[in-house]
Scaffold this motif. Structure first.
Motif, short mmCIF file in Angstrom:
data_model
loop_
_atom_site.label_atom_id
_atom_site.label_comp_id
_atom_site.label_asym_id
_atom_site.label_seq_id
_atom_site.Cartn_x
_atom_site.Cartn_y
_atom_site.Cartn_z
N ARG A 1 12.02 49.89 37.30
CA ARG A 1 12.31 48.45 37.20
C ARG A 1 13.44 48.41 36.17
NH1 ARG A 1 10.52 43.79 39.29
NH2 ARG A 1 8.88 45.23 40.42
N ILE A 2 14.63 47.66 36.61
CA ILE A 2 15.47 47.38 35.54
C ILE A 2 15.84 45.75 35.43
CG2 ILE A 2 18.04 47.55 34.96
CD1 ILE A 2 18.19 49.91 36.68
N THR A 3 15.54 45.46 34.07
CA THR A 3 15.53 43.87 33.97
C THR A 3 16.67 43.61 32.93
OG1 THR A 3 13.36 43.81 33.98
CG2 THR A 3 14.47 41.84 33.10
N GLU A 4 17.57 42.69 33.44
CA GLU A 4 18.74 42.64 32.55
C GLU A 4 18.84 40.95 32.13
OE1 GLU A 4 21.21 44.12 36.04
OE2 GLU A 4 22.61 44.47 34.48
N PRO B 1 32.43 32.39 24.38
CA PRO B 1 32.99 31.94 25.75
C PRO B 1 33.64 33.23 26.36
CG PRO B 1 33.36 30.14 24.29
CD PRO B 1 32.60 31.25 23.33
N ASP B 2 34.03 34.25 25.26
CA ASP B 2 34.88 35.50 25.68
C ASP B 2 34.07 36.60 25.67
OD1 ASP B 2 37.04 33.77 26.84
OD2 ASP B 2 37.87 33.75 24.72
N MET B 3 32.86 36.63 25.18
CA MET B 3 32.17 37.70 24.93
C MET B 3 30.63 37.82 25.72
SD MET B 3 31.51 40.75 23.31
CE MET B 3 32.82 40.32 21.54
N LEU B 4 30.43 38.90 26.40
CA LEU B 4 29.31 38.84 27.29
C LEU B 4 28.51 40.16 26.75
CD1 LEU B 4 28.48 37.34 30.14
CD2 LEU B 4 29.24 39.75 31.11
N HIS B 5 26.88 39.80 26.79
CA HIS B 5 25.90 40.66 26.38
C HIS B 5 25.16 40.91 27.52
CE1 HIS B 5 26.40 40.91 21.74
NE2 HIS B 5 27.44 41.14 22.08
N ASP B 6 24.71 42.11 27.85
CA ASP B 6 23.86 42.40 28.89
C ASP B 6 22.75 43.33 28.45
OD1 ASP B 6 22.43 43.06 31.23
OD2 ASP B 6 24.08 44.25 32.18
N GLN B 7 21.52 42.60 28.07
CA GLN B 7 20.32 43.37 27.32
C GLN B 7 19.82 44.02 28.63
OE1 GLN B 7 16.66 41.83 26.48
NE2 GLN B 7 17.11 42.40 24.40
N ILE B 8 19.55 45.34 28.50
CA ILE B 8 19.18 45.93 29.86
C ILE B 8 17.90 46.68 29.16
CG2 ILE B 8 19.46 47.92 31.39
CD1 ILE B 8 22.40 47.46 31.14
N THR B 9 16.67 46.55 30.00
CA THR B 9 15.46 47.02 29.96
C THR B 9 14.98 48.00 31.19
OG1 THR B 9 14.69 45.24 28.52
CG2 THR B 9 12.81 46.70 29.28
N ILE B 10 14.95 48.95 30.94
CA ILE B 10 14.40 50.07 31.95
C ILE B 10 13.14 50.27 31.79
CG2 ILE B 10 14.85 52.60 33.04
CD1 ILE B 10 17.54 52.22 31.98
N ASP B 11 12.20 50.04 32.73
CA ASP B 11 10.71 50.23 32.47
C ASP B 11 10.37 51.22 34.05
OD1 ASP B 11 8.30 50.23 31.84
OD2 ASP B 11 7.79 48.25 32.50
N ASP B 12 9.67 52.26 33.53
CA ASP B 12 9.25 53.13 34.50
C ASP B 12 7.93 53.83 33.95
OD1 ASP B 12 8.81 55.23 36.09
OD2 ASP B 12 11.09 55.89 36.32
N PRO B 13 6.82 53.40 34.71
CA PRO B 13 5.65 53.68 34.12
C PRO B 13 5.16 55.30 34.40
CG PRO B 13 5.54 52.37 36.08
CD PRO B 13 6.63 52.41 35.72
#
Lengths: 254, 135
Positions: free
Chosen positions: A186-189, A196-208
């Motif tokens: 499961r990927i949660t972003e 205004p001109d900077m995007l952050h994408d925090q990605i969490t990868i969960d795989d039991p």
């Protein structure tokens, strides 16, 4: 009733029904707090960059023991092959797209975000990959999503942050850092405008199945205000894989 | 059934791979097949310029010392990456004389990765921002 009259009656009835066709049931759409639309390119910081805008360092990768050793061995084999000048093949060498989550950071290729009230579409320039994030919908059970490169993504706004949940990534599509994953990944972003001109994408990868604990890393992008996305059709791939599994470049005689 | 690992097994299982400051990006292929420690300068005539994905290619006939012509295939970045570095699809044409500096293939074949080119009009272009090649 003559045939001609009967046809006329039928046509009138059809036209009337068409004219009165019910519109899509109106739903109350929560206004999006921000608009992420635009073209974004991976941000790597560099000279003169504001360090406070850098994403936090990526977290550790902790695999279950049965996956750790094979992964470690493969990475060692890859490193050795690179030192020999005979890098091992990956799917991308054959022009197979990256899929999620690797498509979110491919070298310096931009991505376009198109935001509408019901859907956010993300198009990456490398390999022209497309993700669709369906807003304000419940996620499907993993077992009901046909495994694919992009899976099934749903999104909702949490304040100014877009939270995207993705499941259904095919096991042959390698994960972050070429990691293996199971069908249960499961990927949660958490996507937000840092400025205004900077995007952050925090990605969490969960795989039991594969991971001891979720992997968390953050990608940063800067806005490209006037950039027009270009096409990417992988039509002239001269890289090939030789009998030893190494990547080669095909040269021409003339 | 959940299985609890002993602390020692947990330590063995831990693969701490990410000590870099930034999460690494994916790449189309490694550039290890090119010898980045070597530079070869090719002065020749363009026989083809292919503005394509995943890579752009310059095909070059290079005259040798005794008049023999050797043909070279030169790999560049992709159109997207090159355009970000100032390239245009029309910058090179068949018949153009140019000078290309490449990292040659390690296997000795007549091919390489462009590091810099001097075009017919004297402009000097690299191979994209922040990289030796595309993807």
């Amino acid at each position: 009733m003559s045939l001609r009259v009967a046809i006329a009656v039928l046509l009138l009835a059809a036209a009337s029904a068409y004219g009165q066709a019910p519109l899509r049931t109106p739903t109350l759409l929560t206004p999006a707090p921000i608009d992420l639309s635009g073209v974004w390119t991976p941000y790597r910081g560099g000279r003169g960059a504001d360090p406070s805008l850098n994403p936090p360092p990526p977290g550790p990768i902790v695999l279950k023991p049965q996956y750790a050793k094979p992964y470690e061995d493969r990475r060692a084999a890859e490193d050795a092959a690179v030192k020999r000048g005979e890098p091992l093949a990956t799917a991308a060498v054959s022009c197979v797209p990256y899929g999620m989550p690797r498509m979110m950071a491919v070298a310096l290729y931009p991505m376009e975000v198109i935001q509408t009230p019901r859907q956010i579409t993300i198009i990456t320039e490398a390999f022209s990959e497309v993700r669709r994030v369906f807003l304000n919908q419940p996620q499907l059970p993993i077992d009901e999503v046909p495994p694919g490169y992009y899976g099934h993504s749903v999104g909702r706004w949490d304040g100014d942050t877009l939270v995207v949940d993705t499941v259904g990534i095919k096991e042959s599509v390698l994960s972050y850092q070429m990691l293996p994953h199971s069908s249960q990944m499961r990927i949660t972003e958490r996507i937000r405008l840092r400025t205004p001109d900077m995007l952050h994408d925090q990605i969490t990868i969960d795989d039991p199945v594969v991971l001891e604990k979720p992997i968390v890393y953050t990608l940063a992008y800067r806005r490209m205000p006037n950039y027009k996305m270009v096409e990417f059709v992988c039509e002239n791939n001269r890289e090939y894989v030789d009998e030893k599994g190494a990547v080669r470049m095909r040269v021409r005689e003339k | 059934m959940a299985r609890t690992l002993r602390p020692s097994a947990r330590r063995l299982a831990a693969l701490v791979l990410c000590l870099t400051a930034v999460a690494p990006a994916a790449a189309h292929h490694s550039f290890a097949m090119f010898d980045t420690a070597k530079r070869v300068t090719l002065v020749g005539t363009v026989t083809a310029f292919e503005w394509t994905n995943p890579h752009v290619y310059i095909e070059l006939d290079v005259p040798g010392e005794k008049g023999a012509v050797k043909h070279w295939s030169v790999e560049l970045g992709s159109p997207s990456i090159l355009m970000q570095a100032g390239w245009k699809f029309s910058d090179v044409k068949v018949g153009d004389a140019l000078t290309a500096v490449i990292n040659p293939l390690r296997n000795g074949e007549a091919g390489g990765l462009l590091t810099q080119v001097t075009l017919k009009d004297g402009r000097v272009l690299g191979n994209g921002p922040g990289r030796g090649g595309a993807q």
